[in-house]
Design an enzyme around this catalytic site. Sequence first.
Site, short mmCIF file in Angstrom:
data_model
loop_
_atom_site.label_atom_id
_atom_site.label_comp_id
_atom_site.label_asym_id
_atom_site.label_seq_id
_atom_site.Cartn_x
_atom_site.Cartn_y
_atom_site.Cartn_z
N TYR A 1 0.82 -1.21 0.00
CA TYR A 1 0.00 0.00 0.00
C TYR A 1 0.85 1.27 0.00
O TYR A 1 0.35 2.36 -0.22
CB TYR A 1 -0.94 0.02 1.20
CG TYR A 1 -1.97 -1.09 1.22
CD1 TYR A 1 -2.05 -2.01 0.18
CD2 TYR A 1 -2.86 -1.24 2.26
CE1 TYR A 1 -2.97 -3.04 0.18
CE2 TYR A 1 -3.79 -2.26 2.27
CZ TYR A 1 -3.85 -3.16 1.24
OH TYR A 1 -4.77 -4.18 1.25
N LYS B 1 3.83 -15.56 2.07
CA LYS B 1 3.72 -16.29 0.80
C LYS B 1 5.16 -16.56 0.36
O LYS B 1 5.61 -16.16 -0.73
CB LYS B 1 2.95 -15.42 -0.21
CG LYS B 1 2.56 -16.14 -1.48
CD LYS B 1 1.47 -17.16 -1.32
CE LYS B 1 1.19 -17.85 -2.64
NZ LYS B 1 0.38 -19.07 -2.50
N ASP C 1 -2.67 -18.37 1.67
CA ASP C 1 -3.85 -19.05 1.10
C ASP C 1 -4.36 -20.14 2.05
O ASP C 1 -5.57 -20.31 2.24
CB ASP C 1 -3.55 -19.61 -0.30
CG ASP C 1 -2.15 -20.17 -0.44
OD1 ASP C 1 -1.32 -19.96 0.47
OD2 ASP C 1 -1.87 -20.83 -1.46
N ASP D 1 -5.00 -7.08 5.95
CA ASP D 1 -6.23 -6.36 5.59
C ASP D 1 -7.32 -7.38 5.24
O ASP D 1 -8.45 -7.34 5.73
CB ASP D 1 -5.91 -5.46 4.38
CG ASP D 1 -7.02 -4.48 4.07
OD1 ASP D 1 -8.00 -4.44 4.83
OD2 ASP D 1 -6.91 -3.77 3.05
N ASP E 1 -10.59 -8.98 7.91
CA ASP E 1 -12.02 -8.87 7.57
C ASP E 1 -12.66 -10.25 7.53
O ASP E 1 -13.80 -10.43 7.98
CB ASP E 1 -12.20 -8.18 6.21
CG ASP E 1 -12.44 -6.69 6.38
OD1 ASP E 1 -11.96 -6.14 7.40
OD2 ASP E 1 -13.10 -6.08 5.52
#
Length: 361
Positions: free
Chosen positions: A141, A191, A223, A247, A251
Amino acid sequence: MNFTITLLPGDGIGPEVVAESRRVLEAIARRFNHSFHFRESLIGGCAIDATGNPLPQETLDSCLTSDAVLLGAVGGPKWSDPKAGVRPEQGLLGLRQAMGVYANLRPVTVMDALIDASPLRPEKVRGVDLIIVRELTGGLYFGRPQGPEVIDGERAAVDTMRYRESEIRRVVKLAFELARGRRKKVTSVDKANVLASSRLWREITHEVAADYPDVELEDILVDACAMYLISRPADFDVIVTENMFGDILSDEASMLTGSLGMLPSASLGVAGKPGLYEPIHGSAPDIAGRGIANPLATILSTAMLLRSSLRLDMEAKVVENAVARVLANGARTADIAAPDQPRTGTAEMGTMVIEAMENSD
Ligand code: NAD
């Protein structure tokens, strides 16, 4: 003890839920003989209306010179014109950046009394008590270069995922410290089979882990983590991960409880600097001004504020226990009530929590 707390009610239901937290803090001050000095400042849409700026300098100065900051929510349809030059969210992002809060902590606890509010089966979510530590000021970001470009005459775009050793180390260390006060397990999510930044993340995480032999460390690929959060959520204690993975996973995890109105958060930076505490929900314009919003996410954020910024652990526990007792006694705001249950309003819920605090040992 004396503390200064900046309150940023913001927009929509923000002022309604922050008012209840203020009452809770006042009750804590009375009971434990502390002195809380409150400053109230503008942020978001209401700040745009009053000053043209979503984060006025006066607000920023107040936050940076407080012991802690409690925020309601920002935004709403009045300020959502995509062509507008200034937007409420800029106030929040600017505040996080200016406060240097690099770690976002989001606890997800499924309370027994609310187990039926989860979209998952009770046996899956019973006992869930995890906390996600998300790196908040680095990664994809913020990495540069970022933006559109043209390659061989066709439109393209680039984002950059870059992490420095120091950025990883400080947030992972915070996760291990947290785990020490909990069930002593850290799950680091990356990852590393594909991304170079994840391989560095894993390397640094293992270096930090060497200083915490009493804490178990597991590495999980992002994942797989997305899958395990649904299939075996109760196995997690502290999850630490980079900005974008955090992020998305936070959620996903919030839905284990089934209710936005219950989930608190804390954003922390350098030790000794103020932290920023806020519910994870937004300004809920659809119910604003009706006195029916659930204040518990903000009240639980206040408990995090007491514990993490003011180091008032016992006081934080008193607030959390009061919330659990009120729910166990059957009080429900509209968002968490079953169809046949009576609904408690925002202020009434605040009063019940304060009464439960006053009646506890
Ligand atoms: P939202 O979280 O405001 O609302 C989603 C749904 O959940 C709504 O139906 C709302 O009524 C309900 N809800 C949320 N909090 C509740 C509570 N405490 N009690 C009872 N019900 C509650 O998300 P949204 O509708 O997507 O966004 C509304 C505005 O809030 C937008 O302007 C958005 O940009 C902003 N927003 C702000 C923040 C923030 O300030 N941190 C976060 C998310 C969204």
